[in-house]
Design a protein around this motif. Structure first.
Motif, PDB file in Angstrom:
ATOM      1  N   ARG A  33     -13.077   3.132  -2.451  1.00  0.00           N
ATOM      2  CA  ARG A  33     -12.791   2.446  -1.238  1.00  0.00           C
ATOM      3  C   ARG A  33     -13.091   3.134  -0.079  1.00  0.00           C
ATOM      4  O   ARG A  33     -13.226   3.989   0.066  1.00  0.00           O
ATOM      5  CB  ARG A  33     -11.323   1.793  -1.284  1.00  0.00           C
ATOM      6  CG  ARG A  33     -10.330   2.720  -1.488  1.00  0.00           C
ATOM      7  CD  ARG A  33      -8.880   2.082  -2.065  1.00  0.00           C
ATOM      8  NE  ARG A  33      -7.903   3.238  -2.208  1.00  0.00           N
ATOM      9  CZ  ARG A  33      -6.545   3.076  -2.451  1.00  0.00           C
ATOM     10  NH1 ARG A  33      -6.443   1.664  -2.862  1.00  0.00           N
ATOM     11  NH2 ARG A  33      -5.969   3.788  -2.402  1.00  0.00           N
ATOM     12  N   ASP A  81      -7.459 -10.193  -4.148  1.00  0.00           N
ATOM     13  CA  ASP A  81      -6.339  -9.758  -3.757  1.00  0.00           C
ATOM     14  C   ASP A  81      -5.578 -10.701  -2.902  1.00  0.00           C
ATOM     15  O   ASP A  81      -5.653 -10.798  -1.453  1.00  0.00           O
ATOM     16  CB  ASP A  81      -6.243  -8.514  -2.746  1.00  0.00           C
ATOM     17  CG  ASP A  81      -6.525  -7.013  -3.689  1.00  0.00           C
ATOM     18  OD1 ASP A  81      -6.489  -7.263  -4.990  1.00  0.00           O
ATOM     19  OD2 ASP A  81      -6.707  -6.080  -3.052  1.00  0.00           O
ATOM     20  N   ALA A 126     -11.979  -5.199  -4.887  1.00  0.00           N
ATOM     21  CA  ALA A 126     -10.816  -6.066  -4.593  1.00  0.00           C
ATOM     22  C   ALA A 126     -10.851  -6.636  -3.366  1.00  0.00           C
ATOM     23  O   ALA A 126      -9.892  -6.239  -2.605  1.00  0.00           O
ATOM     24  CB  ALA A 126      -9.495  -4.819  -4.791  1.00  0.00           C
ATOM     25  N   ARG A 152     -12.979  -1.564  -9.893  1.00  0.00           N
ATOM     26  CA  ARG A 152     -12.556  -2.763  -9.563  1.00  0.00           C
ATOM     27  C   ARG A 152     -13.256  -3.108  -7.930  1.00  0.00           C
ATOM     28  O   ARG A 152     -13.084  -2.194  -7.355  1.00  0.00           O
ATOM     29  CB  ARG A 152     -11.316  -3.075  -9.604  1.00  0.00           C
ATOM     30  CG  ARG A 152     -10.224  -2.875  -8.649  1.00  0.00           C
ATOM     31  CD  ARG A 152     -10.155  -1.261  -8.482  1.00  0.00           C
ATOM     32  NE  ARG A 152      -8.939  -0.754  -7.910  1.00  0.00           N
ATOM     33  CZ  ARG A 152      -8.689  -0.778  -6.525  1.00  0.00           C
ATOM     34  NH1 ARG A 152      -9.788  -1.200  -5.798  1.00  0.00           N
ATOM     35  NH2 ARG A 152      -7.560  -0.387  -5.791  1.00  0.00           N
ATOM     36  N   TYR A 189      -0.085  -5.312  -0.283  1.00  0.00           N
ATOM     37  CA  TYR A 189      -0.934  -4.911  -1.254  1.00  0.00           C
ATOM     38  C   TYR A 189      -0.705  -3.598  -2.175  1.00  0.00           C
ATOM     39  O   TYR A 189      -1.051  -3.695  -3.154  1.00  0.00           O
ATOM     40  CB  TYR A 189      -2.244  -4.892  -0.385  1.00  0.00           C
ATOM     41  CG  TYR A 189      -2.864  -3.743  -0.680  1.00  0.00           C
ATOM     42  CD1 TYR A 189      -4.053  -3.815  -1.686  1.00  0.00           C
ATOM     43  CD2 TYR A 189      -2.856  -2.495  -0.042  1.00  0.00           C
ATOM     44  CE1 TYR A 189      -4.836  -2.970  -2.170  1.00  0.00           C
ATOM     45  CE2 TYR A 189      -3.495  -1.199  -0.579  1.00  0.00           C
ATOM     46  CZ  TYR A 189      -4.571  -1.547  -1.460  1.00  0.00           C
ATOM     47  OH  TYR A 189      -5.409  -0.489  -1.885  1.00  0.00           O
TER      48      TYR A 189
HETATM   49  N1  GLU Z   1      -7.814  -5.581  -0.748  1.00  0.00           N
HETATM   50  C1  GLU Z   1      -7.985  -4.405  -0.249  1.00  0.00           C
HETATM   51  C2  GLU Z   1      -8.858  -4.381   1.000  1.00  0.00           C
HETATM   52  O1  GLU Z   1      -9.665  -5.174   0.919  1.00  0.00           O
HETATM   53  C3  GLU Z   1      -8.402  -3.643  -1.388  1.00  0.00           C
HETATM   54  C4  GLU Z   1      -8.329  -2.223  -1.361  1.00  0.00           C
HETATM   55  C5  GLU Z   1      -8.571  -1.311  -2.590  1.00  0.00           C
HETATM   56  O2  GLU Z   1      -9.575  -1.125  -2.982  1.00  0.00           O
HETATM   57  O3  GLU Z   1      -7.521  -0.816  -3.117  1.00  0.00           O
HETATM   58  O4  GLU Z   1      -8.731  -3.591   1.494  1.00  0.00           O
END
Ligand code: GLU
Length: 450
Positions: free
Chosen positions: A203, A43, A9, A7, A185
């Motif tokens: 990530r 998110d 996000a 994913r 989060y």
């Molecule tokens: N919304 C989080 C960010 O942008 C996602 C991090 C993840 O991939 O878990 O840092």
């Protein structure tokens, strides 16, 4: 059924920037390389900062990159599910209410530091009796909720960094729910990863310590723990931090500057890795055998100049069919043909620059008499070959001019180029001459005849 699922996000609190693009592209390429696919997870638990326009721009960017998605999910639509899990964790004794104000917490922190102790939350709220909790509540103090970490070592084999081990006793219990009841989060991310059966989470390395907490959450919820990978972050070429001012560009800006989607994909797939950045025309060439372990632990250094150079390389070999639509929109002429594209593609930094050459060929240029070369150009006009013209016309014509005038090299070619195009550099004239055609070539030379 797709077994490998990843994913991307982002939070819709801003436009995607180059750093996000790298995370997105790495996720997509890696997912494809293991026969899987990618879900877009928005998110947006922070409703105050999330905006529809940013959501729309994220979708536009992903479309532009030609990245296909298995699904799109918004966290804001899943609050009920998060609340169920919250309740489950409260029953398990894993989530506990806290009542300290920021001020109080700061005081405790400072006190700890001054006594040479790590500034870790002391779980004071966990020790409150039910009577004390009732007292807080009756005073209208709303709790926020912390997750009671197990003080254990969390280890995982990181897809990029190899063996990782984090001692959770060195952290404060993380806050998962704010006083207004909204979720940070950490928990929704785990709930979604479980719900969507995410197999690999890739990530930025700013999430490494979150991973330790989240692994504990996966365990507490009795779920399968995904594979985790953390890539280094991006910095400016000189090593300084990326920021909007120093050039952390949004994808929209990059697109508007004429960078092709495939250029950005090539760049992001290989920057900060031990492999050279290639100019592949097709993403499949990157997907095949993609190896995450080649991503370096040190930061990836971003340079827009390098991206522009790569774009030039990409354009040099870009097929007419892949730019036809773009070109047609640009020059507003459906009759645009492959010869035009092939003759200019080595001389442009972006597709939008094609317009300039289109206008030079099919429009009027500002023809000026070139006093110093008037005789030379008159002669060139007089011995201009008759039609039909072909790809040898330019060389036979210039050979003839050279024989008659004794001119060679720059002295021979430059005045012709300027007379025919109004520019002192540009595409090869052999094919360009054919596109300009005999009428315009004659007209542009003729003005030099006294
Ligand atoms: N919304 C989080 C960010 O942008 C996602 C991090 C993840 O991939 O878990 O840092």
């Amino acid at each position: 059924m797709t077994v490998n699922k990843m994913r991307f996000a982002p939070s819709p609190t801003g436009n995607l920037h180059i750093g996000n693009a790298r995370t997105l592209i790495l996720n997509y390429i890696f997912a494809k390389s293991i026969g899987g696919g990618l879900v877009l997870r928005i998110d947006d638990t922070d409703q105050e900062r999330s905006e529809e326009r940013f959501y729309n721009s994220i979708i536009k960017d992903i479309d532009w990159l030609n990245i296909d998605l298995l699904d799109i999910k918004k966290q804001s639509e899943k609050t009920e599910k998060y609340k169920q899990v919250r309740d489950q964790l409260i029953i398990q004794g894993k989530l506990y209410p806290c009542f300290e104000s920021d001020e109080e917490l700061n005081k405790i922190r400072k006190l700890n530091l001054s006594r040479g102790r790590p500034p870790i939350y002391d779980r004071a709220s966990l020790k409150l009796s039910s009577k004390q909790i009732e007292e807080y509540k009756s005073k209208g103090v709303k709790p926020y909720w912390r997750y009671k970490l197990d003080h254990e070592n969390i280890a995982w084999k990181d897809l990029i960094r190899g063996d990782q081990s984090i001692d959770c006793s060195t952290f404060s219990d993380p806050v998962l729910i704010r006083t207004d009841g909204t979720f940070l989060y950490t928990l929704p991310s785990v709930v979604d990863d479980i719900d969507m059966s995410i197999s690999h989470v890739l990530r930025g390395e700013d999430h490494v310590s979150n991973t330790a907490t989240q692994i504990q959450l996966f365990k507490a919820l009795n779920a399968k723990i995904p594979n985790f990978g953390h890539h280094s972050l991006m910095v400016q070429k000189d090593g300084s931090r990326m920021s909007k001012r120093s050039g952390s560009m949004s994808l929209g800006e990059i697109r508007d500057k004429g960078i092709e989607a495939i250029t950005l994909i090539n760049y992001c797939a290989r920057i900060g890795t031990s492999d050279a950045i290639e100019a592949y025309q097709n993403i499949d060439d990157l997907i095949y055998n993609y190896d995450l372990t080649k991503i370096s632990r040190s930061p990836a250094r971003f340079s827009f100049d390098d991206l522009t150079l790569l774009n030039k390389k990409i354009l040099q070999n870009k097929s007419f069919s892949s730019v036809r639509e773009q070109l047609t929109k640009l020059v507003l002429d459906k009759n645009i043909d492959e010869n035009f594209w092939n003759s200019i593609r080595a001389n442009i930094n972006s597709v939008s620059e094609s317009k300039k050459w289109w206008d030079i060929i099919y429009g009027d240029i500002d023809c000026k008499t070139d006093k110093d070369n008037a005789d030379f150009l008159s002669l060139a006009y007089n011995i201009l070959p008759h039609e039909p013209w072909d790809e040898n016309t330019w060389s036979s014509w210039t050979k003839n001019i050279s024989e008659k005038t004794g001119r060679k090299g720059k002295e021979l070619y430059l005045p012709l180029r300027i007379a025919l195009t109004g520019e002192n550099s540009g595409p090869e004239l052999a094919s360009f001459l054919l596109l300009i055609g005999i009428d315009k070539v004659s007209k542009r030379l003729k003005i030099n005849i006294k």
